[in-house]
Every structure is written in structure tokens, then in C-alpha cells.
Design a protein around this motif. Structure first.
Motif, PDB file in Angstrom:
ATOM      1  N   ILE A 289      37.347  29.590  21.223  1.00 19.48           N
ATOM      2  CA  ILE A 289      36.040  30.249  21.301  1.00 19.48           C
ATOM      3  C   ILE A 289      35.568  30.290  22.755  1.00 19.48           C
ATOM      4  O   ILE A 289      35.094  31.312  23.248  1.00 19.48           O
ATOM      5  CB  ILE A 289      35.006  29.513  20.421  1.00 19.48           C
ATOM      6  N   ALA A 290      35.736  29.151  23.463  1.00 20.71           N
ATOM      7  CA  ALA A 290      35.262  29.082  24.846  1.00 20.71           C
ATOM      8  C   ALA A 290      36.021  30.062  25.731  1.00 20.71           C
ATOM      9  O   ALA A 290      35.486  30.583  26.706  1.00 20.71           O
ATOM     10  CB  ALA A 290      35.410  27.661  25.383  1.00 20.71           C
ATOM     11  N   ALA A 291      37.283  30.316  25.391  1.00 20.39           N
ATOM     12  CA  ALA A 291      38.073  31.236  26.204  1.00 20.39           C
ATOM     13  C   ALA A 291      37.637  32.680  25.995  1.00 20.39           C
ATOM     14  O   ALA A 291      37.798  33.515  26.873  1.00 20.39           O
ATOM     15  CB  ALA A 291      39.557  31.091  25.861  1.00 20.39           C
ATOM     16  N   THR A 292      37.055  32.966  24.829  1.00 19.53           N
ATOM     17  CA  THR A 292      36.817  34.370  24.499  1.00 19.53           C
ATOM     18  C   THR A 292      35.347  34.752  24.360  1.00 19.53           C
ATOM     19  O   THR A 292      35.019  35.929  24.463  1.00 19.53           O
ATOM     20  CB  THR A 292      37.537  34.737  23.180  1.00 19.53           C
ATOM     21  N   VAL A 293      34.447  33.801  24.113  1.00 18.39           N
ATOM     22  CA  VAL A 293      33.047  34.164  23.881  1.00 18.39           C
ATOM     23  C   VAL A 293      32.132  33.473  24.891  1.00 18.39           C
ATOM     24  O   VAL A 293      32.108  32.249  24.997  1.00 18.39           O
ATOM     25  CB  VAL A 293      32.589  33.786  22.456  1.00 18.39           C
ATOM     26  N   THR A 294      31.378  34.285  25.619  1.00 22.52           N
ATOM     27  CA  THR A 294      30.465  33.751  26.630  1.00 22.52           C
ATOM     28  C   THR A 294      29.295  33.042  25.967  1.00 22.52           C
ATOM     29  O   THR A 294      28.789  33.490  24.948  1.00 22.52           O
ATOM     30  CB  THR A 294      29.901  34.906  27.471  1.00 22.52           C
ATOM     31  N   ILE A 295      28.886  31.925  26.557  1.00 21.72           N
ATOM     32  CA  ILE A 295      27.665  31.283  26.069  1.00 21.72           C
ATOM     33  C   ILE A 295      26.830  30.846  27.257  1.00 21.72           C
ATOM     34  O   ILE A 295      27.345  30.437  28.278  1.00 21.72           O
ATOM     35  CB  ILE A 295      27.989  30.088  25.148  1.00 21.72           C
ATOM     36  N   ASN A 296      25.510  30.982  27.091  1.00 25.48           N
ATOM     37  CA  ASN A 296      24.562  30.595  28.121  1.00 25.48           C
ATOM     38  C   ASN A 296      24.918  31.153  29.503  1.00 25.48           C
ATOM     39  O   ASN A 296      25.162  30.394  30.434  1.00 25.48           O
ATOM     40  CB  ASN A 296      24.455  29.060  28.177  1.00 25.48           C
ATOM     41  N   PRO A 297      24.947  32.502  29.637  1.00 25.95           N
ATOM     42  CA  PRO A 297      25.259  33.105  30.939  1.00 25.95           C
ATOM     43  C   PRO A 297      24.055  32.996  31.869  1.00 25.95           C
ATOM     44  O   PRO A 297      23.282  33.945  32.025  1.00 25.95           O
ATOM     45  CB  PRO A 297      25.557  34.565  30.583  1.00 25.95           C
ATOM     46  N   ILE A 298      23.878  31.825  32.474  1.00 20.58           N
ATOM     47  CA  ILE A 298      22.662  31.563  33.264  1.00 20.58           C
ATOM     48  C   ILE A 298      22.521  32.538  34.423  1.00 20.58           C
ATOM     49  O   ILE A 298      21.425  32.748  34.912  1.00 20.58           O
ATOM     50  CB  ILE A 298      22.659  30.125  33.791  1.00 20.58           C
ATOM     51  N   TRP A 299      23.664  33.127  34.866  1.00 19.75           N
ATOM     52  CA  TRP A 299      23.572  34.066  35.982  1.00 19.75           C
ATOM     53  C   TRP A 299      22.786  35.310  35.595  1.00 19.75           C
ATOM     54  O   TRP A 299      22.238  35.978  36.453  1.00 19.75           O
ATOM     55  CB  TRP A 299      24.967  34.427  36.482  1.00 19.75           C
ATOM     56  N   ASN A 300      22.717  35.604  34.303  1.00 20.30           N
ATOM     57  CA  ASN A 300      21.884  36.737  33.884  1.00 20.30           C
ATOM     58  C   ASN A 300      20.410  36.382  33.860  1.00 20.30           C
ATOM     59  O   ASN A 300      19.551  37.246  33.950  1.00 20.30           O
ATOM     60  CB  ASN A 300      22.274  37.200  32.476  1.00 20.30           C
ATOM     61  N   TYR A 301      20.097  35.124  33.680  1.00 19.58           N
ATOM     62  CA  TYR A 301      18.693  34.730  33.559  1.00 19.58           C
ATOM     63  C   TYR A 301      18.042  34.478  34.912  1.00 19.58           C
ATOM     64  O   TYR A 301      16.851  34.684  35.079  1.00 19.58           O
ATOM     65  CB  TYR A 301      18.542  33.460  32.710  1.00 19.58           C
ATOM     66  N   GLY A 302      18.840  33.963  35.866  1.00 16.92           N
ATOM     67  CA  GLY A 302      18.282  33.631  37.162  1.00 16.92           C
ATOM     68  C   GLY A 302      17.631  32.269  37.151  1.00 16.92           C
ATOM     69  O   GLY A 302      17.518  31.619  36.119  1.00 16.92           O
ATOM     70  N   PRO A 303      17.191  31.820  38.356  1.00 15.40           N
ATOM     71  CA  PRO A 303      16.604  30.484  38.458  1.00 15.40           C
ATOM     72  C   PRO A 303      15.239  30.415  37.769  1.00 15.40           C
ATOM     73  O   PRO A 303      14.612  31.442  37.518  1.00 15.40           O
ATOM     74  CB  PRO A 303      16.466  30.269  39.960  1.00 15.40           C
TER      75      PRO A 303
END
Ligand code: HEM
Ligand code: FES
Lengths: 543, 353
Positions: A289-303
Motif C-alpha cells: 500500500i505504501a508503495a502505491t498509495v500516497t498518504i498525508n502529502p504535506i507538500w500540498n498543504y504547506g506549512p
């Protein structure tokens, strides 16, 4: 059984020979002379574990925790738990030059500048979600099969603590990267803490090391996340396992199985191979799952920044029920008295959550009081055979589910094009009506299933084969059960309401009265197990 | 002996021998159906067919081999799919192939071991007898004797004075440590801090996040601005200040505004400024519906009606968003007349003291 290395070292045991075996034999004796390990192997090596798919839920929880420990340790080598402002200079293009905390910047570095870093972050996060989910399902299994009854009440409480600790671990972890969502989550916690009467303002102030958000909270949560809470989780798992060994595993009814035995596979070798293999499967699936599904893409949210909008964002699933409760409070629940502010819109949700959790934690003791049954119980019950418990469980699950759904009220509204007011009012009504309906339905279904079991135990299955009797009458042939098959349907604990009688002093105590009322509630609608006489009678009726 | 290995099929079932305990409201019937005992063992194909057995053996080996291939693949992927600075595709490929390699390495071991246990290891159910969890009477007697001896030899219950002294000392020792938590936060009083924000007479309203001041003439009817104090970014703790001082600025038709007594001059030609920090638990209230003039909080859906001084019309929040009194300075920039007249954000115990 073949002899194992248990004799004193002076008389080396005869073991299979061959170059490899001689070394193993020497090693076993070396360790034995220094640790007396043979005692442990003798006690545990052939311990029996019964088999049932639902017994694997606890194992999933245990294994995902191991995965969490491994991946979390990798993350600690890179993560910086500091809120000191830095300018991001890593390789994620859109955030280059943006000011953020060192925590956020190092999490971005883990994701974009360390090979396998993103993978380990995603393994950690997915494993965390699976950890809490499997603990929850495991608890449901134990609840609905009555596996919490004596002598396992204490282990139920330990398991409950693990559930709470797991949520705490998840929340502290979610807050570490210091991105927009994690900061928003902390903002909500801050607001809730401030609403606690008398001490709230101070608790929040001390927790955050000053005013929200401050520069302390990530470092403090980090200490909790990687030291204190894991230590408590490991200690609780240790106690949980020791009690499991002492109490032995429960088992479902089956021919030959009794309250006095455990039937299944021995640890060596079958269970060890199965469980060990299952660990790798759980790890492998998380990895996939970790290899194929993104989770918590913090770079999209920003600081984190206290000001931007973040509509439609969701906390991790296990925090949902708390967030949902906050949403279901009707407007205007706050008042002032003697100049103090009582934020009932926060106090009431907190009370609801605490009462709910306390009821879960103490349920075994409540049921033990009602039945007054002091015997040990090692047979898991089928949910249908304890209709009131099953109904209570269904009501509890529904209550939780409504609170949880409420955390997505805005998504429900936009997705189904409903008004947010309508969705909220419906959920408010469901929070009260839902559990009642679930209670009634679950109880009816349980009792109907019990009746059906009775029918089958006495008259067998409908075979679908129609025959015409000499008299011209048509009947469907019933296939009788074997004794082995029938046993599963007829062996269960049977309780009846308490007859309230005065005690030796001629008094009816309050406790007795309460037990009378509660046992009537529990056991009034009762389907007694099929008896020997009834089976005999039915056999004669079917010649 | 903990386990009797292998239950002979159909053996009589062992009885649970223990002192009968109260069974409460349980119904114990003499007419219960009897346990039929263990059913006969049904052999698996690999128990009887050597060809099938060898087949299974091979299958287990293939699974372990697949695991080895996966692990080697992971090492290769680590090298073959490096991360190139600024190239997100390379991160994704690294993540994918490294993860797939690891996953195969793990799943191969897992399925191999489980298959081995299910198809080749002894498949008989085995039986272990249970014993009461409670220890044997002798053991319990000895344990309580030990406690009695401990009590007698120490005088724990007899010497009440020192016992109570010990208990008192044990309670006080950790309690005294509570004080050291005070310096978790600076010396100020939080209730006082929460009642003030950066806004003061003459502070210009500036755009969030760039800090460019806003002229009244830039604010057209129907528009909305996310606002911070102009000097926010120079302050010592910008995030803490922003968490209290963030403001939303809107311009409505002046006749749409229902202004209460004492607030007549808090707005400027229909331009009004309200705290952006939700009075529920503090999320930024930043969704503005232009037609209805409602502000919506994304966290728990509280709604505030700007035409009625941000009164709550839906959701768990109780209090209206505090209004920031504004006016214009001589250059035409919007400025605050003062700080908010009440604390912003979530309620707290000492809020109205
Ligand atoms: C049951 C236990 C645990 C749970 C539920 C849990 C959960 C989480 C979650 C949800 C995150 C956010 C990950 C993300 O960025 O998406 C996180 C971050 C983190 N966790 Fe854990 N965790 C647990 C135990 C541990 C342990 C034992 C360690 C260390 C040995 C650890 C080390 C870390 C580190 C260093 C981070 C921050 C790095 C990052 O966010 O990428 N965690 N944890
Ligand atoms: S924080 Fe705004 S509604 Fe809860």
C-alpha cells in the motif's frame, strides 16, 4: 515426543548427529547451562492456540505495531522536532524559499531527498491507520463473543488502554510534521482544552509553552510520541500477552471442545510458522500500500499558518468520532455564571466521549454484576446467543458511527447536494434514535437466529428435496444433523432473570433490586438451548 | 505436562474438575445435550499422496525464492531509481519500485511460511487441559502466609504512626513535583494575554500574507480581504500574533448592515472587519458566501451572519465573531480604531472576568 535437550550438561543429550546438528546441540546446551531456558520451552513450546479467522485481528494489531516501531525508528534518524523557523531549500520546487518550521522542512527532506524516506513515512502512516483499526476490530470481536468474561476482565481493560494509547500515538504523530493540517488539528485541541472549566486556560498555556501555537509543542509531542507513549504501549502489550498466556486463549464451541480444554495448534511448529508468516504478510501488505498509495502529502498543504482556509480536510479516521461530536452540538450552548464562562459546546462533547469510553472500559464488570456468574468462561459465545449484549454492542457501534459520520458532515452535504443544516439535524436525530433502532433490530435478529438454530437442531436442514407420500401428500425431506454438527448449535450458556428474594435478614437490598431489574432487561427474552429430551422427542416424531 | 499431543478421535471428553463456583442467574440443566467428543480426523491430500506432498514442498520453495528475488530487486531499485533534485517523478518511481521489492521480499516469506504450516505440518488438532486461573490452595495459603509474615516482621499494621507517616510522605513526594511544571510556559498570566491582540489605534489593515496595506477605495462592494496587522511580520512572535489578530474584511451595501447601538462608527462606508478566529474552537472562519453574507467555519460548520454583526446562525459556536472597529487614515488606508473590545477566538474560563 522426541527427547529435547533438558538433561544436565554433564550428560550431554543424545541428539541427531551431523555437522550442523552438533553445533545446534552444543549451542542449546551452552545457553541452557546459563539460562535454564528449557523450563520456558517446556511450558510454552507446545502451548495450544485455537484457530479462527477473528482471532487474527489482535495479531494484525501486534504486527502493525512492530512495523510502526521499525519505520518510526528510521524516521527518527532524519526528523527534526523543532519549530524554529527556517527557509526551505530542499528539492520540492513549489515550496522553495518558503519559511517553515524545521520539523516541516525535515519531513519534506525525508520525503524528497532521502531514498526510501517517503516510503518509510507512508509505511509508518499506513501502519498507524491499520494499527488503530485492527485494535478496534479486535475489541469488537472480544465484545461480541463475550471473551471479556471472567477471568479476562483485566485483560479487556488493558486492551482498552492500548486502544486509547494508540489514538494518542496517532494524534501526536499526526501533529509532528507541523503542516497546515496538523497545526489545524492542534488548534482544535487547543480550543477544546481552553473550554475545560477552571484549569483549561492554564493547561493550554503550559502545554503549548505560551500562547498558541508557540515553539514548544512539536518538541513536546515528539517526546511523547517516540518515548513515553511507545514505552506505555510496549508495557501494556507485555501485560496483555502475559495474561493471554495465563488465561489461555478462548475457543468457539465445537465437538470435543469444553470449558476444560484448549483445542488447536501447538506453538511449535504450526502456530509459530503460521503467525510468523502472517507477520510478514501484514508487513508486506502495508509495504504494498505504501508503495502505491500516497498518504498525508504535506507538500500540498504547506506549512502551518493560523489563517488559511482548509475546507473539506479530514483528520485521521480514528479522531473522527471526537471531531464529529463537536459538530453535533446545537447552537448557543455556552453561558456565564459569576463571571466565569461555561463552554457547554465543548464540555458536553468531552463528557459524552469520556462517558462512552468509560462504559466501554467497564462493560465486563457491568455484565458480571448482572449475571452474578462467578465461573470461568473459556468458550467464546456466538453473538446471537447473547442477544442483549449483542444489541448493546450494536447500539454502541451505531453511536460511534454517527459521531464518526458527523466528522464528514460537510463532505456528505456537498457530495449528495444536501444542505449542511439538513445533514447536521439528521445526524443529531440519528445520534439518539440510531442506537435505539440498532438495539431493537440486533436483538430481534439475534433471537430470530436462535430460533432458527433451534429449528435446525431439532428438525435438520431443509434439503430442498420434495417427495410424495403414499397418501398423496407432499413433504420436503429434512436432512438431519450429525451429533458433531448439532453440538455447535446447542451448546451455549443460558441465563434467566433473577428472582428477587429477601436476604437472611429478610431485606431486599438495593443491589439485589438493581440486579433483578437489570437481569430482567438482559434475559427476559430468552431462547433456551435444545435439550436431550427434545432431541429424543423430535427423532421419534420423524420416523 | 502441558499438552497431550494429538486428540484421539472420539475420546471421551475431559471433565472440568474444580470447586463449583456460584453461577449467578445461569440456568444449569440436567437435560443438556452431551458433548459428542472429537470428530475423526480428515486427512489432507498431502497426508496421503506423496506426489501432492512434493508439489506443496515445491510451492513453498517457489514462494521463498520469490522473496529472495524481491529483496534483491529492492537493492537494485534503490540504485537504479535514484532521486533527482526537483524531479517529483523520480521520487515516485523510487518509492514505487523500492516498495514493490520490499513487499515481494516480505510477502514471499509470509505466504511461504503459512503455506508450509497449512499443507505440510502436522494437521491434527491438539488438546491442552485448562486449569483454574486461581492457584492451588497450598500456593494461595503460602502467599498469604508470606504477607502475614511480612506484616508481622515489619509491624506494618501494628505500628500505625510510622505507617501513616510513610503513606503521607509517599503522597507528598510526587505532589511537590507538580510545581516544576509551572515553567512549561513563560511567567505571564494566560488570561491576560488572551484578552489582547496586536491591533491598536492607527494600525493599518494589510493583506495576508504579503503585508501590503489596504486602501478603502480598493474595497469594492461584495469583495472580501484576508487581513493582518501591517506590522505583523516584524513582530517577535508572528504566528502567535496572527493566531489572534487575523481578520476578514468585507464590503456590503451599508443598508444591508444592521448596526447596533454603540457600533455606528465601527465600519466605514459598508466596510466591516471581523475576527477570523472562530469563537468555537479557533479555526480560521474563511468561507464567505457573497449572496447571503454568511461566513462559514470549515471545521464544524458554524455560520455567522455578517449583516447582523456576525451573529451565529448555525453550528456549535455561541458568540458572534468580535468586530474590529475601523476607520481610514489621512492617506485613505484602512486602520484600526483600537484593539477588539472583547477577547477573540475560543471561549475560556476567565474570558469575561
Ligand atoms: C502506535 C504507535 C504509533 C503511531 C500510531 C504513530 C503514528 C504516526 C503518524 C500518523 C505520524 C505522521 C506521519 C506522517 O508524516 O504522515 C507519525 C510521525 C512520526 N513518527 Fe510515529 N507513530 C507511532 C509510533 C512511533 C514510534 C515508536 C516512533 C519512533 C521509534 C515514531 C516516530 C515517528 C517520527 C520520527 C515521526 C515524524 C516524521 C514524519 O512525520 O514523517 N512513531 N507517527
Ligand atoms: S472551530 Fe469553527 S465551528 Fe468549530
Amino acid at each position: 515426543m522426541t527427547a529435547t535437550a533438558t538433561t544436565p550438561a554433564t550428560t550431554e543429550t543424545k541428539a541427531p548427529t551431523g555437522p550442523g546438528m552438533r553445533f545446534v546441540n552444543w549451542g542449546a546446551n551452552y545457553i541452557e547451562d546459563r539460562t535454564s531456558m528449557s523450563g520456558l520451552v517446556k511450558e510454552l513450546g507446545r502451548k495450544i492456540f485455537p484457530d479462527h479467522w477473528s482471532f487474527m485481528l489482535g495479531e494484525v494489531a501486534l504486527y502493525s505495531f512492530v512495523v510502526i516501531l521499525l519505520s518510526g525508528t528510521f524516521l527518527t534518524f532524519f526528523f527534526q522536532a523543532s519549530m524554529a523557523p527556517v527557509v526551505y531549500e530542499g528539492s520540492y520546487p513549489t515550496l522553495k524559499g518558503v519559511e517553515m518550521s524545521a520539523a516541516m522542512a525535515s519531513t519534506l527532506d525525508i520525503s524528497f531527498d532521502v531514498r526510501g524516506g517517503l516510503l518509510m513515512r507512508q509505511v509508518h502512516h499506513w501502519a498507524a491507520l491499520l494499527f488503530v483499526a485492527s485494535i478496534g476490530l479486535h475489541m469488537l470481536r472480544v465484545f461480541f463473543t463475550g471473551a471479556f468474561r471472567k477471568p479476562r476482565e483485566i485483560n479487556w481493560v488493558v486492551g482498552f488502554l492500548l486502544f486509547v494509547l494508540a489514538m494518542a500515538e496517532g494524534f501526536t504523530g499526526y501533529s509532528l510534521p507541523d503542516d497546515l493540517l496538523s497545526g489545524n488539528g492542534l488548534r482544535i485541541i487547543d480550543g477544546m482544552v481552553k473550554g475545560i472549566p477552571v484549569i483549561g486556560t492554564w493547561i493550554s498555556y503550559l502545554l503549548f509553552g505560551g500562547e498558541f501555537p508557540g515553539e514548544a509543542i512539536v518538541g513536546r509531542l515528539y517526546m511523547l510520541h517516540i518515548m513515553l507513549l511507545p514505552a506505555l504501549v510496549i508495557a501494556a502489550i507485555g501485560v496483555h500477552m502475559i495474561l493471554l498466556i495465563v488465561n489461555k486463549h478462548t475457543q468457539f464451541a465445537g465437538p470435543g471442545r469444553t470449558e476444560g480444554n484448549v483445542v488447536g495448534n501447538p506453538i511449535m511448529p504450526v502456530f509459530a510458522a503460521k503467525a510468523g508468516g502472517f507477520f510478514f504478510i501484514v508487513f508486506g501488505v502495508i509495504m504494498l500500500i505504501a508503495a502505491t498509495v500516497t498518504i498525508n502529502p504535506i507538500w500540498n498543504y504547506g506549512p502551518y499558518d493560523p489563517s488559511p482556509v482548509s475546507a473539506g480536510t479530514q483528520p485521521d479516521w480514528y479522531i473522527g468520532f471526537a471531531d464529529g461530536t463537536l459538530r453535533l452540538i446545537p447552537p448557543g450552548w455556552e453561558f456565564e455564571l459569576w463571571g466565569f464562562t461555561f463552554s457547554m459546546n465543548i464540555i458536553v462533547p468531552i463528557i459524552i466521549l469520556v462517558v462512552f469510553l468509560v462504559l466501554v472500559a467497564f462493560y465486563p464488570f457491568i455484565e458480571a454484576f448482572v449475571t452474578g456468574d462467578k465461573r470461568e468462561h473459556h468458550m467464546t459465545e456466538r453473538p446471537r446467543n447473547a442477544p442483549t449484549r449483542t444489541a448493546i454492542g450494536a447500539a454502541g457501534v451505531t453511536f460511534y458511527a454517527v459521531m464518526w459520520a458527523a466528522a464528514s458532515s460537510d463532505l456528505i452535504a456537498t457530495h449528495f447536494r444536501l444542505s449542511i443544516e439538513g445533514v447536521t439535524h439528521t445526524l443529531q436525530a440519528l445520534l439518539i434514535l440510531g442506537p435505539i433502532i440498532a438495539y431493537i433490530v440486533a436483538k430481534r435478529i439475534s433471537i430470530a437466529l436462535q430460533k432458527k438454530d433451534r429449528e435446525i437442531a431439532l428438525h435438520g436442514y431443509e434439503s430442498g428435496r420434495i417427495v410424495r407420500l403414499p397418501g398423496g401428500e407432499y413433504i420436503e425431506v429434512h436432512e438431519q444433523l450429525s451429533d458433531y454438527e448439532r453440538w455447535r448449535l446447542v451448546s451455549y450458556d443460558d441465563y434467566a432473570p433473577l428472582m428477587v428474594r429477601p436476604n437472611a435478614n429478610g431485606k431486599i437490598t438495593f443491589g439485589t433490586k438493581l440486579r433483578g431489574v437489570m437481569s430482567r432487561w438482559f434475559f427476559e427474552d430468552r431462547i433456551a438451548p435444545v435439550t436431550r429430551t427434545e432431541i429424543e422427542a423430535s427423532k421419534h416424531g420423524h420416523h | 505436562m502441558a499438552g497431550t499431543d494429538g486428540a484421539a478421535p472420539g475420546t471421551a471428553v475431559e471433565r472440568h474438575e474444580s470447586a463449583p463456583l456460584p453461577s449467578g442467574v445461569a440456568v444449569i440443566s440436567d437435560d443438556r445435550v452431551e458433548n459428542p467428543g472429537f470428530p475423526p480426523y480428515r486427512p489432507r491430500v498431502s497426508d496421503t499422496d506423496p506426489v501432492k506432498e512434493r508439489q506443496n514442498e515445491r510451492r513453498v520453495f517457489w514462494l521463498f525464492l520469490a522473496s529472495m528475488i524481491g529483496s534483491v530487486f529492492a537493492v537494485v531499485a534503490y540504485i537504479v531509481f535514484p532521486i533527482h533534485e526537483g524531479d517529483l517523478g523520480s521520487v515516485r518511481l523510487n518509492n514505487l519500485f523500492l516498495g514493490l521489492g520490499f513487499a515481494l521480499g516480505l510477502l514471499g516469506i509470509g505466504f511461504g511460511a503459512v503455506h508450509w504450516s497449512k499443507s505440510l505440518m502436522d494437521g491434527h488438532d491438539m488438546v491442552e487441559l485448562r486449569h483454574d486461573t486461581r492457584g492451588k490452595p497450598e500456593t494461595i495459603a503460602r502467599a498469604s502466609e508470606i504477607f502475614t509474615l511480612g506484616n508481622k516482621e515489619s509491624g506494618f499494621t501494628r505500628r500505625k504512626l510510622i505507617r501513616n507517616g510513610l503513606l503521607g510522605a509517599l503522597v507528598l513526594a510526587p505532589l511537590s513535583a507538580v510545581v516544576i511544571f509551572r515553567d512549561f510556559a513563560p511567567a505571564d498570566d494566560p488570561a491576560t494575554l488572551l484578552k489582547h491582540t496586536m491591533w491598536e489605534k492607527g494600525t493599518r489593515l494589510a493583506r495576508d500574507p504579503n503585508g501590503v496595506p489596504i486602501k478603502a477605495s480598493d474595497v469594492t462592494i461584495g469583495s472580501v480581504f484576508h487581513v493582518i496587522p501591517e506590522n505583523l511580520n516584524d513582530s517577535e512572535h508572528p504566528l502567535e500574533e496572527k493566531a489572534k489578530a487575523a481578520v476578514l474584511l468585507m464590503r456590503l451595501n451599508p443598508e444591508d448592515l444592521h448596526i447596533s447601538e454603540g457600533r455606528e462608527d465601527w465600519s466605514f462606508r459598508g466596510i466591516v472587519a471581523y475576527s477570523k478566529i472562530c469563537t468555537h474552537v479557533g479555526c480560521p472562519v474563511a468561507l464567505y458566501e457573497q449572496q447571503t453574507h454568511h461566513l462559514l467555519c470549515p471545521c464544524h460548520q458554524s455560520q455567522f451572519d455578517i449583516t447582523r454583526e456576525a451573529a451565529v446562525i448555525f453550528g456549535p459556536a455561541k458568540r458572534p465573531l468580535p468586530q474590529l472597529p475601523i476607520t481610514v487614515d489621512e492617506e485613505g488606508y484602512l486602520v484600526a480604531q483600537s484593539d477588539f473590545h472583547e477577547p477573540v477566538g475560543p471561549s475560556f474560563w476567565e474570558r469575561s472576568l
